[in-house]
Design a protein around this motif. Sequence first.
Motif, PDB file in Angstrom:
ATOM      1  N   GLU A   1       0.606  -1.440   0.001  1.00 57.93           N
ATOM      2  CA  GLU A   1      -0.046  -0.052  -0.158  1.00 57.93           C
ATOM      3  C   GLU A   1       1.155   1.410   0.111  1.00 57.93           C
ATOM      4  OE1 GLU A   1      -3.175  -0.258  -0.129  1.00 57.93           O
ATOM      5  OE2 GLU A   1      -2.552  -2.039   0.157  1.00 57.93           O
ATOM      6  N   ALA A   2       2.153   1.507   0.842  1.00 55.18           N
ATOM      7  CA  ALA A   2       2.981   2.185   0.920  1.00 55.18           C
ATOM      8  C   ALA A   2       3.665   2.764  -0.171  1.00 55.18           C
ATOM      9  CB  ALA A   2       3.614   2.260   1.907  1.00 55.18           C
ATOM     10  N   ILE A   3       4.107   1.311  -1.286  1.00 57.40           N
ATOM     11  CA  ILE A   3       4.599   1.719  -1.579  1.00 57.40           C
ATOM     12  C   ILE A   3       4.349   2.141  -3.664  1.00 57.40           C
ATOM     13  CG2 ILE A   3       6.032   0.133  -4.398  1.00 57.40           C
ATOM     14  CD1 ILE A   3       6.832  -1.619  -1.797  1.00 57.40           C
ATOM     15  N   GLY A   4       3.039   2.097  -4.159  1.00 57.68           N
ATOM     16  CA  GLY A   4       1.642   2.561  -4.452  1.00 57.68           C
ATOM     17  C   GLY A   4       1.914   2.062  -6.264  1.00 57.68           C
ATOM     18  N   PRO A   5       1.221   2.410  -7.029  1.00 58.41           N
ATOM     19  CA  PRO A   5       1.447   2.200  -8.818  1.00 58.41           C
ATOM     20  C   PRO A   5       2.637   1.361  -9.246  1.00 58.41           C
ATOM     21  CG  PRO A   5       0.902   4.199  -8.768  1.00 58.41           C
ATOM     22  CD  PRO A   5       1.153   3.905  -7.544  1.00 58.41           C
ATOM     23  N   MET A   6       2.896   1.156 -10.070  1.00 58.23           N
ATOM     24  CA  MET A   6       3.878   0.377 -10.922  1.00 58.23           C
ATOM     25  C   MET A   6       4.375   1.289 -11.730  1.00 58.23           C
ATOM     26  SD  MET A   6       6.250  -2.092 -11.440  1.00 58.23           S
ATOM     27  CE  MET A   6       7.731  -2.949 -12.007  1.00 58.23           C
ATOM     28  N   PRO A   7       6.091   1.709 -11.648  1.00 59.69           N
ATOM     29  CA  PRO A   7       6.379   2.499 -12.836  1.00 59.69           C
ATOM     30  C   PRO A   7       6.797   2.039 -13.948  1.00 59.69           C
ATOM     31  CG  PRO A   7       8.138   2.466 -11.151  1.00 59.69           C
ATOM     32  CD  PRO A   7       6.996   1.728 -10.226  1.00 59.69           C
TER      33      PRO A   7
ATOM     34  N   ALA B   1       8.951   4.087   0.298  1.00 55.39           N
ATOM     35  CA  ALA B   1       8.139   3.285   0.840  1.00 55.39           C
ATOM     36  C   ALA B   1       9.172   1.986   0.560  1.00 55.39           C
ATOM     37  CB  ALA B   1       7.238   2.979   1.221  1.00 55.39           C
ATOM     38  N   HIS B   2       9.639   1.445  -1.290  1.00 55.30           N
ATOM     39  CA  HIS B   2      10.358   0.419  -1.255  1.00 55.30           C
ATOM     40  C   HIS B   2      11.477   0.048  -0.296  1.00 55.30           C
ATOM     41  CE1 HIS B   2      12.427  -2.006  -4.208  1.00 55.30           C
ATOM     42  NE2 HIS B   2      10.501  -2.046  -4.945  1.00 55.30           N
ATOM     43  N   PRO B   3      11.588  -1.265  -0.347  1.00 57.33           N
ATOM     44  CA  PRO B   3      12.046  -2.012   0.549  1.00 57.33           C
ATOM     45  C   PRO B   3      14.143  -1.567  -0.042  1.00 57.33           C
ATOM     46  CG  PRO B   3      11.237  -3.976  -0.234  1.00 57.33           C
ATOM     47  CD  PRO B   3      10.263  -2.281  -0.771  1.00 57.33           C
ATOM     48  N   VAL B   4      15.014  -1.316   0.613  1.00 55.31           N
ATOM     49  CA  VAL B   4      16.365  -1.696   0.147  1.00 55.31           C
ATOM     50  C   VAL B   4      16.662  -2.601  -0.170  1.00 55.31           C
ATOM     51  CG1 VAL B   4      18.381  -0.894   0.726  1.00 55.31           C
ATOM     52  CG2 VAL B   4      16.649   0.722   1.447  1.00 55.31           C
ATOM     53  N   LEU B   5      17.206  -2.650  -1.256  1.00 53.70           N
ATOM     54  CA  LEU B   5      18.003  -4.027  -2.278  1.00 53.70           C
ATOM     55  C   LEU B   5      19.073  -3.969  -2.282  1.00 53.70           C
ATOM     56  CD1 LEU B   5      15.249  -5.347  -4.978  1.00 53.70           C
ATOM     57  CD2 LEU B   5      15.045  -5.334  -2.618  1.00 53.70           C
ATOM     58  N   LYS B   6      19.708  -5.208  -1.911  1.00 52.61           N
ATOM     59  CA  LYS B   6      21.341  -4.893  -2.071  1.00 52.61           C
ATOM     60  C   LYS B   6      21.531  -5.934  -3.574  1.00 52.61           C
ATOM     61  CE  LYS B   6      25.874  -5.324   0.144  1.00 52.61           C
ATOM     62  NZ  LYS B   6      26.581  -5.782   1.091  1.00 52.61           N
ATOM     63  N   ASP B   7      21.578  -6.991  -3.116  1.00 49.41           N
ATOM     64  CA  ASP B   7      22.746  -8.223  -4.493  1.00 49.41           C
ATOM     65  C   ASP B   7      21.588  -9.061  -4.081  1.00 49.41           C
ATOM     66  OD1 ASP B   7      21.823  -9.217  -1.396  1.00 49.41           O
ATOM     67  OD2 ASP B   7      21.951 -11.222  -2.485  1.00 49.41           O
ATOM     68  N   PHE B   8      21.594  -8.941  -6.203  1.00 49.12           N
ATOM     69  CA  PHE B   8      20.471  -8.607  -7.465  1.00 49.12           C
ATOM     70  C   PHE B   8      20.836 -10.087  -8.581  1.00 49.12           C
ATOM     71  CE2 PHE B   8      18.727  -7.898 -11.492  1.00 49.12           C
ATOM     72  CZ  PHE B   8      17.105  -7.414 -10.926  1.00 49.12           C
ATOM     73  N   LEU B   9      20.145 -10.257  -8.978  1.00 48.67           N
ATOM     74  CA  LEU B   9      19.865 -11.288  -9.804  1.00 48.67           C
ATOM     75  C   LEU B   9      18.473 -11.694 -10.198  1.00 48.67           C
ATOM     76  CD1 LEU B   9      21.412 -13.981 -11.079  1.00 48.67           C
ATOM     77  CD2 LEU B   9      20.472 -15.720  -9.408  1.00 48.67           C
ATOM     78  N   GLY B  10      18.820 -11.506 -11.719  1.00 50.65           N
ATOM     79  CA  GLY B  10      17.239 -11.233 -12.485  1.00 50.65           C
ATOM     80  C   GLY B  10      17.806 -11.942 -14.040  1.00 50.65           C
ATOM     81  N   VAL B  11      16.777 -13.381 -14.306  1.00 49.82           N
ATOM     82  CA  VAL B  11      16.879 -13.876 -15.984  1.00 49.82           C
ATOM     83  C   VAL B  11      15.977 -13.374 -16.394  1.00 49.82           C
ATOM     84  CG1 VAL B  11      17.047 -16.293 -16.627  1.00 49.82           C
ATOM     85  CG2 VAL B  11      18.586 -15.092 -14.542  1.00 49.82           C
ATOM     86  N   PRO B  12      16.009 -13.464 -17.512  1.00 46.13           N
ATOM     87  CA  PRO B  12      15.378 -13.286 -19.011  1.00 46.13           C
ATOM     88  C   PRO B  12      14.191 -14.960 -19.184  1.00 46.13           C
ATOM     89  CG  PRO B  12      17.194 -14.019 -19.682  1.00 46.13           C
ATOM     90  CD  PRO B  12      17.134 -13.383 -18.406  1.00 46.13           C
TER      91      PRO B  12
END
Length: 400
Positions: free
Chosen positions: A97-103, A136-147
């Motif tokens: 709720e605090a983060i709001g809509p998606m960019p 309000a987004h949580p702070v992220l650090k290490d990241f792994l993304g895959v298509p």
Amino acid sequence: MSSMSEDPGRRSRGTGRGRGTGSPTGGAGEDRDAVLQAVSSAVLAVTRHLSVREVLQVIVRSAQRLLDARYAALGVPDEEGAFAEFVAEGISDEEWEAIGPMPRQHGMLGAMLREGAPVRLPDIRRDPRFDSWPRAHPVLKDFLGVPIRDGDRVLGIIFLSDKRIPGGFTEADQRLLTVFAAHAAIALTNARLYERSRELALVEERTRMARELHDAVTQKLFSLRLTAQAAASLVTRDPGRALGELERVERLAGEALAELRAVIVELRPAELDRHGLAETLRKQVRLLDRLHPASFTFEEHPVCVPDPATEVAVLRVAQEALHNASRHAEAGTVAVRLGCEEGRVFLEVRDDGTGFDVAAAAGRGLGIASMGDRAQALGGSVSVTSEPGRGTLVRMEVPV
């Protein structure tokens, strides 16, 4: 980087409370069998579902557990620079709720959609492609993304952040998530094809309904209206002829009613006309067996010849029961039996899944009431027998 938030009407919220089961790639001496078992379990969890929305949710949940990440999300792009779907795990309702809509598609997720390549970072905030997060987004650090890819087309992006084991995501984690994403692409494609086939069947039936109503009933009603107008104009100056016209109105109304009933009977899937009830059911069960990890079987006993209305009702009840079994039962086997006993057509759909409390499920969208209504309209009945942990049996009986 695009955040884990999204349009409130399209996003799926994680509970934010579950922990991973432990990363299969966390130690140097990792047992290969344990890794394969973890991937197999995750893939089976994904392919168990045929709803696109459910597949997306299970992909995210399985990936989060597979690699023991605090956060996981999956975005499916649309054609307008935004996301048609966005699901995530690890975010509480209050945080959503605090983060709001998606960019819109920008930052790291936008770059991944354009480049279609995996990204592994010790700290996403230090990458030049990173943009910003809502307050309000949580702070992220290490990241792994895959298509998630289907050939050259990117179906979506799955990404994880904040691995619970110190040290961040490893190259082995990236390979593992890439393998999982490839299987997830197959499950997502199958789910989309399944939903599309259901949509096409509905369109075909509606088109046929419109054509039949126009050809068979509309003309009769038009004649009835003209006859009624003629009778009204004759009431005062020629009551005898008016009475004759009114009798014709009554006859036309009866014919229109009979034709409408005939149209309703004929509004049945084209497969029934081409193949009959037993073969139509056999083909649908065979399709589910190919698309679903559970084993779907069909058994035909000596079958009497039901009338067209009964064929439609039995097929619809079978489809509803199979739909429930494939989506909710988490079964290993689903068995369908069709036959005839003592002048009654019977249908059974039995699964060995989780089962449920039948009384508690009344009115919760499992289609039990509609199945019963179809059978009762033909003088038959539907019984649903189930208990938590003991599977489910749906049995329909209709007089021939």
